[in-house]
Design a protein around this motif. Structure first.
Motif, PDB file in Angstrom:
ATOM      1  N   SER A  54       1.012  -1.233   0.009  1.00  0.00           N
ATOM      2  CA  SER A  54      -0.109  -0.214  -0.232  1.00  0.00           C
ATOM      3  C   SER A  54       1.032   1.384   0.584  1.00  0.00           C
ATOM      4  O   SER A  54       1.927   0.824  -0.046  1.00  0.00           O
ATOM      5  N   GLY A  55       0.834   2.547   0.392  1.00  0.00           N
ATOM      6  CA  GLY A  55       0.859   4.062  -0.171  1.00  0.00           C
ATOM      7  C   GLY A  55       1.231   4.659  -1.513  1.00  0.00           C
ATOM      8  O   GLY A  55       2.074   5.612  -1.463  1.00  0.00           O
ATOM      9  N   GLY A  56       0.611   4.118  -2.240  1.00  0.00           N
ATOM     10  CA  GLY A  56       1.576   3.869  -3.517  1.00  0.00           C
ATOM     11  C   GLY A  56       0.115   5.659  -4.091  1.00  0.00           C
ATOM     12  O   GLY A  56      -0.717   5.377  -3.079  1.00  0.00           O
ATOM     13  N   GLY A  57       0.340   5.776  -5.088  1.00  0.00           N
ATOM     14  CA  GLY A  57      -0.198   7.132  -5.483  1.00  0.00           C
ATOM     15  C   GLY A  57       0.575   8.169  -6.929  1.00  0.00           C
ATOM     16  O   GLY A  57       1.587   7.755  -7.393  1.00  0.00           O
ATOM     17  N   LEU A  58      -0.095   8.515  -7.103  1.00  0.00           N
ATOM     18  CA  LEU A  58       0.916  10.249  -7.757  1.00  0.00           C
ATOM     19  C   LEU A  58       1.253  11.171  -7.597  1.00  0.00           C
ATOM     20  O   LEU A  58       0.676  11.461  -6.169  1.00  0.00           O
ATOM     21  N   VAL A  59       2.040  11.783  -7.406  1.00  0.00           N
ATOM     22  CA  VAL A  59       2.773  12.906  -6.586  1.00  0.00           C
ATOM     23  C   VAL A  59       3.749  13.388  -7.293  1.00  0.00           C
ATOM     24  O   VAL A  59       4.558  13.087  -8.799  1.00  0.00           O
ATOM     25  N   GLU A  60       4.428  14.638  -7.646  1.00  0.00           N
ATOM     26  CA  GLU A  60       5.154  15.157  -8.307  1.00  0.00           C
ATOM     27  C   GLU A  60       6.269  15.354  -8.300  1.00  0.00           C
ATOM     28  O   GLU A  60       6.683  14.399  -7.202  1.00  0.00           O
ATOM     29  N   ALA A  61       7.219  15.531  -9.143  1.00  0.00           N
ATOM     30  CA  ALA A  61       8.891  15.707  -8.623  1.00  0.00           C
ATOM     31  C   ALA A  61       9.562  16.007  -7.778  1.00  0.00           C
ATOM     32  O   ALA A  61       8.662  17.135  -8.035  1.00  0.00           O
ATOM     33  N   THR A  84       5.801   6.698   1.233  1.00  0.00           N
ATOM     34  CA  THR A  84       5.924   5.431   1.208  1.00  0.00           C
ATOM     35  C   THR A  84       5.043   4.685   1.160  1.00  0.00           C
ATOM     36  O   THR A  84       4.100   5.453   1.347  1.00  0.00           O
ATOM     37  N   LEU A  85       6.112   3.477   0.782  1.00  0.00           N
ATOM     38  CA  LEU A  85       5.113   2.526   0.601  1.00  0.00           C
ATOM     39  C   LEU A  85       5.384   1.822   2.563  1.00  0.00           C
ATOM     40  O   LEU A  85       6.411   1.490   2.561  1.00  0.00           O
ATOM     41  N   LEU A 133       9.112   0.827   2.439  1.00  0.00           N
ATOM     42  CA  LEU A 133      10.370   2.010   0.860  1.00  0.00           C
ATOM     43  C   LEU A 133       9.542   3.387   1.674  1.00  0.00           C
ATOM     44  O   LEU A 133       8.832   3.764   1.251  1.00  0.00           O
ATOM     45  N   ARG A 134      10.702   4.177   1.174  1.00  0.00           N
ATOM     46  CA  ARG A 134      10.303   5.718   1.883  1.00  0.00           C
ATOM     47  C   ARG A 134      11.166   6.346   1.063  1.00  0.00           C
ATOM     48  O   ARG A 134      12.825   5.863   0.779  1.00  0.00           O
ATOM     49  N   MET A 135      10.666   6.721  -0.390  1.00  0.00           N
ATOM     50  CA  MET A 135      10.829   7.116  -1.569  1.00  0.00           C
ATOM     51  C   MET A 135      11.069   8.688  -1.627  1.00  0.00           C
ATOM     52  O   MET A 135       9.906   9.557  -1.674  1.00  0.00           O
ATOM     53  N   SER A 136      12.245   9.451  -1.872  1.00  0.00           N
ATOM     54  CA  SER A 136      12.204  11.123  -2.039  1.00  0.00           C
ATOM     55  C   SER A 136      12.871  11.550  -2.440  1.00  0.00           C
ATOM     56  O   SER A 136      13.172  10.597  -3.283  1.00  0.00           O
ATOM     57  N   SER A 137      12.441  12.995  -2.468  1.00  0.00           N
ATOM     58  CA  SER A 137      13.542  13.208  -4.462  1.00  0.00           C
ATOM     59  C   SER A 137      12.728  12.306  -5.257  1.00  0.00           C
ATOM     60  O   SER A 137      14.103  12.179  -6.726  1.00  0.00           O
ATOM     61  N   ARG A 192      18.274   7.664  -2.928  1.00  0.00           N
ATOM     62  CA  ARG A 192      16.480   8.563  -2.506  1.00  0.00           C
ATOM     63  C   ARG A 192      15.811   7.614  -1.784  1.00  0.00           C
ATOM     64  O   ARG A 192      15.088   8.244  -0.937  1.00  0.00           O
ATOM     65  N   PHE A 193      15.820   7.039  -2.172  1.00  0.00           N
ATOM     66  CA  PHE A 193      15.386   5.744  -1.266  1.00  0.00           C
ATOM     67  C   PHE A 193      15.812   4.984  -0.019  1.00  0.00           C
ATOM     68  O   PHE A 193      16.844   4.541   0.101  1.00  0.00           O
ATOM     69  N   THR A 194      14.531   4.613   0.943  1.00  0.00           N
ATOM     70  CA  THR A 194      15.230   4.115   2.317  1.00  0.00           C
ATOM     71  C   THR A 194      14.330   2.879   2.604  1.00  0.00           C
ATOM     72  O   THR A 194      12.824   3.070   3.166  1.00  0.00           O
TER      73      THR A 194
END
Length: 116
Positions: free
Chosen positions: A6-13, A18-19, A80-84, A66-68
């Motif tokens: 869970s946690g997916g979606g639409l995000v701006e660049a 966080t998944l 999975l924390r995804m940044s930038s 960028r990911f943790t």
């Protein structure tokens, strides 16, 4: 064993998401976890992995820094924390469970779309 993301979606660049992946019916043996992704028209690729004790973290070159990846064994959950985020991170992200280095169970995936 069942894995549900869970946690997916639409995000701006440049944004973050966080998944989560919840493991149910987990095996009695200690298990590692991994995240993979598959972009449209491309093969599935490795993103990150973590050992049963939360150590031995590995990342693909494309997401390093960028990911943790992390896990909470009390909750049977891996994150999975995804940044930038970049548009090229757009994909279906799936978690997988490994025993002895072999990925034996997979989730259905959660879609992440990064707009430019």
């Amino acid at each position: 064993v069942q894995l549900v993301e869970s946690g997916g979606g639409l995000v701006e660049a440049g944004g973050s998401l966080t998944l989560s992946c919840v493991v149910s019916g987990r095996p009695s043996r200690m298990y590692g976890m991994g995240w993979f992704r598959q972009a449209p028209g491309k093969d599935r690729e490795f993103v990150a992995s973590i050992a049963w004790n939360g150590l031995a973290l590995r990342y693909s070159d494309g997401v390093k820094g960028r990911f943790t990846i992390s896990r909470d064994n009390a909750k049977n959950t891996v994150y999975l924390r995804m940044s930038s985020l970049k548009p090229e991170d757009t994909a279906v992200y799936s978690c997988a469970l490994s025993i002895g280095g072999v990925y034996e169970a997979w989730g259905q995936g959660t879609r992440v779309t990064v707009s430019s």
